[in-house]
Design a protein around this motif. Structure first.
Motif, PDB file in Angstrom:
ATOM      1  N   ASP A 131       1.818 -52.266  34.418  1.00 54.54           N
ATOM      2  CA  ASP A 131       1.924 -51.292  33.009  1.00 54.54           C
ATOM      3  C   ASP A 131       2.189 -49.875  33.714  1.00 54.54           C
ATOM      4  OD1 ASP A 131       1.836 -53.258  30.976  1.00 54.54           O
ATOM      5  OD2 ASP A 131       0.223 -52.299  30.357  1.00 54.54           O
ATOM      6  N   LYS A 132       1.474 -49.627  34.528  1.00 54.42           N
ATOM      7  CA  LYS A 132       1.745 -48.188  34.982  1.00 54.42           C
ATOM      8  C   LYS A 132       2.566 -48.267  36.274  1.00 54.42           C
ATOM      9  CE  LYS A 132      -1.248 -45.060  32.994  1.00 54.42           C
ATOM     10  NZ  LYS A 132      -2.622 -45.053  33.782  1.00 54.42           N
ATOM     11  N   SER A 176       5.965 -48.008  34.390  1.00 49.21           N
ATOM     12  CA  SER A 176       6.414 -46.953  34.116  1.00 49.21           C
ATOM     13  C   SER A 176       6.741 -45.795  35.052  1.00 49.21           C
ATOM     14  CB  SER A 176       5.549 -46.711  33.191  1.00 49.21           C
ATOM     15  OG  SER A 176       4.640 -46.605  32.386  1.00 49.21           O
ATOM     16  N   SER A 207       0.770 -48.184  27.320  1.00 47.76           N
ATOM     17  CA  SER A 207       2.188 -47.789  27.846  1.00 47.76           C
ATOM     18  C   SER A 207       3.223 -48.367  26.793  1.00 47.76           C
ATOM     19  CB  SER A 207       2.402 -48.880  29.152  1.00 47.76           C
ATOM     20  OG  SER A 207       2.214 -50.662  28.381  1.00 47.76           O
ATOM     21  N   PHE A 251       4.562 -44.744  25.947  1.00 48.44           N
ATOM     22  CA  PHE A 251       4.647 -44.291  26.709  1.00 48.44           C
ATOM     23  C   PHE A 251       6.807 -44.018  27.142  1.00 48.44           C
ATOM     24  CE2 PHE A 251       6.373 -43.339  31.340  1.00 48.44           C
ATOM     25  CZ  PHE A 251       5.730 -41.878  31.184  1.00 48.44           C
ATOM     26  N   LEU A 252       6.679 -44.935  26.940  1.00 47.73           N
ATOM     27  CA  LEU A 252       8.573 -45.941  27.659  1.00 47.73           C
ATOM     28  C   LEU A 252       9.275 -45.917  26.225  1.00 47.73           C
ATOM     29  CD1 LEU A 252       7.521 -49.030  29.232  1.00 47.73           C
ATOM     30  CD2 LEU A 252       8.339 -47.147  30.797  1.00 47.73           C
TER      31      LEU A 252
END
Length: 561
Positions: free
Chosen positions: A311-312, A315, A354, A357-358
């Motif tokens: 996920d990171k 991102s 995540s 955030f996106l």
């Protein structure tokens, strides 16, 4: 099939009797089992690969690997002409021939399939299959079985590409069918040129001197597999990458045992070969066949790690690509109406933090059911589609339309504004399209892109990890009599059967801050998987346990763990 072809199959297949009492199923990972019972299966998938090549009039790949499984296991899977996974429409055929009880039934099934699919043996191009295997000791004998299967189709030829990563074989198949050079040397050269291009385009303010780079190497856990070996080869020809590979196949360790991306991501503890002296350093881990990548930070005085997962990685890539597109888009408003559509694809297992955030970045985020084939298919709908699972498997797909647009923009900028920020942004995106493996998730190319983006931004792994804080989560499995009793919708986020179960789940979920929970049936065993998130680990655990009890009440399960 003509009589000559039937005769050849009837002559070779008795040498590979199927294992008794075992039923195999072709899934996302192909076939995987204990290596001692796989010769018959690999022989038969060799036949399938040759037939697939004839049907598509293309080169097909056959990879022998069990990825992150234990070393005593092995497996086999097919790479289709585009470098992706075998068409889902051929999976039932793979199942049927793998489980055929004797040579006559096998030939009957093949004959019937050939007629149904209208496979012509009189085409202009003979079947051609690229073969690869990982470092497992069982790989060589299984490769021989694959060759026997391929050669049992008259006129079919195979090319042994040697010990390679799974992504390398997929890349080779895609390149060969695009009419491009496709050896391992060509793979390395494409990575090298695109990686160097990205380094050359790092903003002046973020460029580091040689001394700084020496203190900033990445420590890579190779899972005692093929990926670490290939990374070492690449680092020898690339002076812009400083790595220290641990747990390569040349060492004393055992493949995937207490090492590798799967172990690190699931257990969140240090792999063998890492310790307190690595605290604060940038660490990464491949899985056994190098199609998964995760990063991690060693916690001082602890065996636990801080995981920087798929996920990171997604991102980080999304931020970088969005920034480059914004430069091009802003300049092009006056004379070019085309705007590349960037899309992010996740499954329900992606951490909710995540996804938030996106979405807060203004990005289009789509959910699909669990499985790379669903993620990949959805990502193809965008001009640039990025998908990653939390386990570290993912890639970036560039459409032909967006690549043509970028090439046109590159020529335009070269003539009127050479070395402008706009041209640099275009060049970076073109370099990313060549660096990333667009056929399949690739730990090696993924690591190179992460390293290039971190250098571009001037970020440490700590700053990267601070993009957002993961919500605590818990996964459980509940044993049930019949997993098909649970039917899901909306990318597996809603259970529509049995009636009333989703209402019961929702009633529990609303009790928890940032609560989110879903259930889905396993694809391989009679269990229902429970995933829960909440504001604290205690709440996530409580929510997961509450929903597991609901599953037990509705489906009469035996236990959960």
């Amino acid at each position: 099939m003509n009589e000559e072809q039937r005769s050849v199959l009837l002559k070779s297949s008795p040498n590979f009797p199927p294992p008794k009492g075992v039923r195999l199923s072709y899934g996302t990972a192909g076939f995987r089992e204990d290596a001692t019972i796989l010769k018959s299966t690999v022989y038969r998938i060799g036949i399938l690969a040759a037939l697939r090549s004839i049907k598509t009039q293309s080169v097909i790949g056959l990879m022998i690997t069990a990825s992150h499984n234990r070393v005593s296991d092995n497996g086999v899977k097919i790479a289709d002409p585009n470098g992706g996974m075998l068409s889902q429409f051929w999976e039932p055929f793979a199942d049927s021939i793998a489980n055929a009880s004797d040579p006559h039934q096998l030939v009957l099934l093949i004959d019937d399939f050939v007629r149904k699919e209208e496979i012509s043996f009189n085409g202009n191009r003979a079947a051609e299959v690229l073969l690869g295997r990982d470092t497992r000791p069982s790989g060589e004998s299984l490769l021989d079985a694959a060759k026997e299967g391929i050669s049992s189709i008259i006129g079919a030829v195979s090319h042994d590409m040697g010990i390679v990563t799974t992504p390398q074989l997929h890349w080779m198949v895609r390149a060969r069918n695009m009419g491009l050079k496709s050896t391992e040397h060509d793979y390395f050269q494409q990575l090298l040129q695109s990686y160097r291009c990205l380094l050359d385009l790092i903003p002046d303010g973020n460029k580091t001197n040689k001394t700084d780079r020496l203190n900033d190497k990445v420590l890579v856990d190779g899972a005692n597999g093929v990926g670490g070996d290939k990374l070492e080869i690449f680092s020898e020809i690339c002076d812009g990458l400083l790595v220290e590979v641990r747990n390569s196949s040349k060492g004393e360790g055992i493949l995937n045992e207490l090492v590798g991306a799967d172990f690190v991501q699931k257990e969140k503890v240090l792999p063998v070969g890492f310790g307190p002296n690595d605290a604060g350093k940038r660490c990464a881990s491949f899985d056994g066949d190098a199609d998964r990548l995760v990063y991690f930070l060693v916690q001082p005085g602890s065996s636990r790690i801080e995981l920087v997962d798929g996920d990171k990685i997604l991102s980080l890539f999304a931020l970088f690509i969005k920034d480059q597109l914004s430069v091009i888009k802003d300049e092009g408003k006056a004379h070019n109406s085309y705007q590349a559509r960037l899309g992010i694809v996740q499954t329900a297992y992606a951490n909710g933090a995540s996804t938030s955030f996106l979405k807060n970045l203004g990005l289009d985020v789509a959910l699909t059911p669990t499985g790379v084939k669903f993620l990949h298919e959805k990502a193809l709908e965008y001009d640039i589609g990025i998908y990653f699972e939390a386990n570290g498997h993912g890639t970036i797909l560039f459409s032909e339309t967006v690549l043509t647009w970028l090439e046109d923009k590159n020529r335009e900028y070269s003539s009127i504004s050479k070395d402008s920020e706009e041209q640099k942004a275009v060049s970076r995106l073109l370099a990313v399209s060549k660096l990333i493996n667009q056929a399949v998730g690739d730990a090696l190319s993924g690591l190179l892109l992460v390293e290039a983006v971190l250098r571009h931004t001037g970020w440490s792994i700590q700053k990267w990890n601070e993009l957002y804080t993961d919500l605590p989560s818990r996964q459980l499995k509940v044993k049930v009599v019949d997993r098909t009793s649970v039917v899901t919708a909306n990318a597996e986020t809603v259970a529509v059967q049995p009636a009333g179960i989703q209402d019961a789940i929702d009633a529990q979920t609303v009790k928890y801050r940032h609560g989110r929970c879903f259930i889905r049936p396993s694809g391989t065993e009679d269990v229902i998987r429970v995933y829960a998130e909440a504001a604290t680990q205690e709440e996530a655990d409580s929510l997961a346990n509450s929903v597991a009890k609901i599953v037990d009440q509705f489906l009469g399960s035996g236990s959960c763990h």
